[in-house]
Write a protein that holds these residues in place. Structure first.
Motif, PDB file in Angstrom:
ATOM      1  N   VAL A 130       0.863  -1.177   0.000  1.00 53.32           N
ATOM      2  CA  VAL A 130       0.000   0.000   0.000  1.00 53.32           C
ATOM      3  C   VAL A 130       0.903   1.231   0.000  1.00 53.32           C
ATOM      4  O   VAL A 130       1.943   1.254   0.660  1.00 53.32           O
ATOM      5  N   GLN A 131       0.523   2.216  -0.777  1.00 50.80           N
ATOM      6  CA  GLN A 131       1.312   3.437  -0.891  1.00 50.80           C
ATOM      7  C   GLN A 131       0.614   4.564  -0.135  1.00 50.80           C
ATOM      8  O   GLN A 131      -0.612   4.620  -0.093  1.00 50.80           O
ATOM      9  N   PHE A 132       1.398   5.442   0.467  1.00 47.55           N
ATOM     10  CA  PHE A 132       0.794   6.580   1.149  1.00 47.55           C
ATOM     11  C   PHE A 132       1.671   7.813   0.993  1.00 47.55           C
ATOM     12  O   PHE A 132       2.875   7.716   0.749  1.00 47.55           O
ATOM     13  N   GLU A 133       1.028   8.966   1.125  1.00 50.15           N
ATOM     14  CA  GLU A 133       1.724  10.241   1.022  1.00 50.15           C
ATOM     15  C   GLU A 133       2.237  10.649   2.397  1.00 50.15           C
ATOM     16  O   GLU A 133       1.673  10.255   3.423  1.00 50.15           O
ATOM     17  N   ILE A 134       3.328  11.403   2.405  1.00 51.83           N
ATOM     18  CA  ILE A 134       3.847  11.960   3.653  1.00 51.83           C
ATOM     19  C   ILE A 134       3.912  13.469   3.450  1.00 51.83           C
ATOM     20  O   ILE A 134       4.751  13.968   2.700  1.00 51.83           O
ATOM     21  N   THR A 135       3.005  14.182   4.074  1.00 47.48           N
ATOM     22  CA  THR A 135       2.903  15.622   3.867  1.00 47.48           C
ATOM     23  C   THR A 135       4.107  16.350   4.468  1.00 47.48           C
ATOM     24  O   THR A 135       4.847  15.794   5.283  1.00 47.48           O
ATOM     25  N   GLU A 136       4.267  17.587   4.081  1.00 48.43           N
ATOM     26  CA  GLU A 136       5.414  18.365   4.560  1.00 48.43           C
ATOM     27  C   GLU A 136       5.433  18.463   6.083  1.00 48.43           C
ATOM     28  O   GLU A 136       6.491  18.357   6.715  1.00 48.43           O
ATOM     29  N   GLN A 137       4.263  18.661   6.650  1.00 49.96           N
ATOM     30  CA  GLN A 137       4.162  18.767   8.107  1.00 49.96           C
ATOM     31  C   GLN A 137       4.664  17.495   8.785  1.00 49.96           C
ATOM     32  O   GLN A 137       5.401  17.541   9.776  1.00 49.96           O
ATOM     33  N   THR A 138       4.270  16.355   8.216  1.00 49.92           N
ATOM     34  CA  THR A 138       4.687  15.062   8.758  1.00 49.92           C
ATOM     35  C   THR A 138       6.172  14.823   8.522  1.00 49.92           C
ATOM     36  O   THR A 138       6.879  14.319   9.401  1.00 49.92           O
ATOM     37  N   ARG A 139       6.657  15.206   7.343  1.00 47.68           N
ATOM     38  CA  ARG A 139       8.086  15.047   7.043  1.00 47.68           C
ATOM     39  C   ARG A 139       8.938  15.827   8.044  1.00 47.68           C
ATOM     40  O   ARG A 139       9.946  15.334   8.550  1.00 47.68           O
ATOM     41  N   ASN A 140       8.537  17.052   8.333  1.00 43.09           N
ATOM     42  CA  ASN A 140       9.275  17.877   9.289  1.00 43.09           C
ATOM     43  C   ASN A 140       9.305  17.231  10.680  1.00 43.09           C
ATOM     44  O   ASN A 140      10.345  17.205  11.347  1.00 43.09           O
ATOM     45  N   ALA A 141       8.157  16.699  11.089  1.00 40.52           N
ATOM     46  CA  ALA A 141       8.069  16.058  12.409  1.00 40.52           C
ATOM     47  C   ALA A 141       8.944  14.814  12.467  1.00 40.52           C
ATOM     48  O   ALA A 141       9.639  14.566  13.464  1.00 40.52           O
ATOM     49  N   LEU A 142       8.918  14.038  11.391  1.00 41.22           N
ATOM     50  CA  LEU A 142       9.715  12.811  11.341  1.00 41.22           C
ATOM     51  C   LEU A 142      11.212  13.108  11.305  1.00 41.22           C
ATOM     52  O   LEU A 142      12.009  12.446  11.986  1.00 41.22           O
ATOM     53  N   GLU A 143      11.601  14.091  10.496  1.00 40.81           N
ATOM     54  CA  GLU A 143      13.021  14.437  10.399  1.00 40.81           C
ATOM     55  C   GLU A 143      13.567  14.916  11.748  1.00 40.81           C
ATOM     56  O   GLU A 143      14.668  14.539  12.150  1.00 40.81           O
ATOM     57  N   THR A 144      12.762  15.712  12.442  1.00 48.22           N
ATOM     58  CA  THR A 144      13.171  16.185  13.772  1.00 48.22           C
ATOM     59  C   THR A 144      13.338  15.011  14.727  1.00 48.22           C
ATOM     60  O   THR A 144      14.309  14.943  15.495  1.00 48.22           O
ATOM     61  N   TRP A 145      12.397  14.067  14.679  1.00 49.04           N
ATOM     62  CA  TRP A 145      12.447  12.897  15.557  1.00 49.04           C
ATOM     63  C   TRP A 145      13.642  12.004  15.233  1.00 49.04           C
ATOM     64  O   TRP A 145      14.358  11.558  16.133  1.00 49.04           O
ATOM     65  N   ILE A 146      13.878  11.744  13.952  1.00 49.88           N
ATOM     66  CA  ILE A 146      14.986  10.868  13.548  1.00 49.88           C
ATOM     67  C   ILE A 146      16.329  11.435  14.014  1.00 49.88           C
ATOM     68  O   ILE A 146      17.187  10.707  14.529  1.00 49.88           O
ATOM     69  N   ILE A 147      16.480  12.746  13.858  1.00 49.02           N
ATOM     70  CA  ILE A 147      17.734  13.399  14.280  1.00 49.02           C
ATOM     71  C   ILE A 147      17.858  13.385  15.799  1.00 49.02           C
ATOM     72  O   ILE A 147      18.907  13.044  16.349  1.00 49.02           O
ATOM     73  N   ARG A 148      16.774  13.751  16.487  1.00 50.20           N
ATOM     74  CA  ARG A 148      16.815  13.821  17.956  1.00 50.20           C
ATOM     75  C   ARG A 148      17.087  12.436  18.569  1.00 50.20           C
ATOM     76  O   ARG A 148      17.846  12.324  19.546  1.00 50.20           O
ATOM     77  N   ALA A 149      16.458  11.393  18.007  1.00 53.76           N
ATOM     78  CA  ALA A 149      16.611  10.045  18.558  1.00 53.76           C
ATOM     79  C   ALA A 149      17.860   9.338  18.023  1.00 53.76           C
ATOM     80  O   ALA A 149      18.152   8.208  18.441  1.00 53.76           O
ATOM     81  N   LYS A 150      18.570  10.005  17.078  1.00 54.53           N
ATOM     82  CA  LYS A 150      19.788   9.434  16.482  1.00 54.53           C
ATOM     83  C   LYS A 150      19.518   8.062  15.876  1.00 54.53           C
ATOM     84  O   LYS A 150      20.270   7.093  16.092  1.00 54.53           O
ATOM     85  N   LEU A 151      18.426   7.989  15.121  1.00 56.64           N
ATOM     86  CA  LEU A 151      18.036   6.722  14.506  1.00 56.64           C
ATOM     87  C   LEU A 151      18.818   6.479  13.225  1.00 56.64           C
ATOM     88  O   LEU A 151      19.051   7.389  12.442  1.00 56.64           O
ATOM     89  N   ARG A 152      19.192   5.223  13.023  1.00 58.17           N
ATOM     90  CA  ARG A 152      19.879   4.833  11.802  1.00 58.17           C
ATOM     91  C   ARG A 152      18.903   4.184  10.833  1.00 58.17           C
ATOM     92  O   ARG A 152      17.769   3.882  11.189  1.00 58.17           O
ATOM     93  N   ASN A 153      19.371   3.946   9.624  1.00 63.91           N
ATOM     94  CA  ASN A 153      18.514   3.467   8.541  1.00 63.91           C
ATOM     95  C   ASN A 153      17.742   2.197   8.888  1.00 63.91           C
ATOM     96  O   ASN A 153      16.570   2.047   8.556  1.00 63.91           O
ATOM     97  N   ASP A 154      18.399   1.253   9.570  1.00 65.35           N
ATOM     98  CA  ASP A 154      17.760  -0.030   9.873  1.00 65.35           C
ATOM     99  C   ASP A 154      17.005  -0.038  11.201  1.00 65.35           C
ATOM    100  O   ASP A 154      16.376  -1.034  11.549  1.00 65.35           O
ATOM    101  N   ASP A 155      17.063   1.061  11.926  1.00 67.79           N
ATOM    102  CA  ASP A 155      16.359   1.126  13.212  1.00 67.79           C
ATOM    103  C   ASP A 155      14.854   1.217  13.013  1.00 67.79           C
ATOM    104  O   ASP A 155      14.377   1.730  11.991  1.00 67.79           O
ATOM    105  N   TYR A 156      14.131   0.720  14.024  1.00 69.27           N
ATOM    106  CA  TYR A 156      12.688   0.944  14.012  1.00 69.27           C
ATOM    107  C   TYR A 156      12.435   2.432  14.169  1.00 69.27           C
ATOM    108  O   TYR A 156      13.129   3.115  14.920  1.00 69.27           O
ATOM    109  N   LEU A 157      11.443   2.927  13.457  1.00 69.75           N
ATOM    110  CA  LEU A 157      11.129   4.349  13.505  1.00 69.75           C
ATOM    111  C   LEU A 157      10.636   4.765  14.890  1.00 69.75           C
ATOM    112  O   LEU A 157      10.924   5.872  15.356  1.00 69.75           O
TER     113      LEU A 157
END
Length: 206
Positions: A90-117
């Motif tokens: 199934v395909q889904f869109e990720i809006t700009e608002q969501t992208r910003n929230a996710l990018e902030t979280w990934i950086i803050r949590a220091k998540l790597r590519n294979d880590d669970y989101l």
């Protein structure tokens, strides 16, 4: 000899509201979003925004890895996920608002590519459980004064799908977005026959 009277078992759903969970209204979405922003709950904001956008079942949402939605720190505008229940993509869109929230979280949590989101705070090797996610959703709706018995994880899955249907009346599009194999499933899932009948009744003066 008297036979003992068998104990009467109460039904599991006694006193509980069962059936489809109510989707959030636009004002509810904004109320939760603002509360999470003000409280600086970065993970919860990313989880909430992605739950709304992705329209994924809880089991699919919580098991996402960083690589499913991002390349490094950069979150994609679209993603494709294999659904656990149907074994279909199934395909889904990720809006700009969501992208910003996710990018902030990934950086803050220091998540790597294979880590669970959304790793469990109990173990970085595992992701949030459906039970933990359900508890988080309950906290969200309770925080804005909604009755938690009327809302659940499926609330987040249904919310954007219901809004899209209301605006477009395009059942086929919503079916694709939800990843349903049959359009009848989408009809039942949205409860649109009942809702549309009530809406027409409300607009009919006698």
């Amino acid at each position: 000899m008297n036979k003992s009277t068998p104990a009467i078992r109460e039904p599991w759903n006694k006193g509980k509201l069962v059936g489809q969970k109510t989707p959030l209204r636009l004002k509810d979405i904004w109320a939760i979003r603002v509360r999470l922003q003000l409280a600086e709950k970065i993970r919860d904001l990313a989880l909430f925004e992605l739950a709304i956008d992705s329209k994924l079942r809880a089991c699919d949402l919580i098991s996402l890895r960083v690589r499913d939605v991002a390349h490094g720190d950069h979150v994609s505008s679209r993603a494709v996920v294999m659904q656990r229940k149907t074994k279909r993509p199934v395909q889904f869109e990720i809006t700009e608002q969501t992208r910003n929230a996710l990018e902030t979280w990934i950086i803050r949590a220091k998540l790597r590519n294979d880590d669970y989101l959304f790793p469990s705070r109990l173990s970085r090797l595992d992701h949030l459980s459906t039970r933990q996610y359900a508890r988080i959703v309950k906290n969200w709706v309770t925080s804005i004064g909604l009755d938690p018995s009327s809302y659940g994880t499926h609330t987040l899955r249904r919310t954007k799908a219901s809004l899209i249907y209301r605006r477009t009346k395009n059942l086929r599009a919503v079916q694709l977005l939800l990843g349903h194999t049959k359009i009848e499933s989408t009809v039942r899932y949205l409860g649109i026959e009942v809702d549309d009948a009530l809406e027409m009744a409300e607009q009919t003066e006698v």
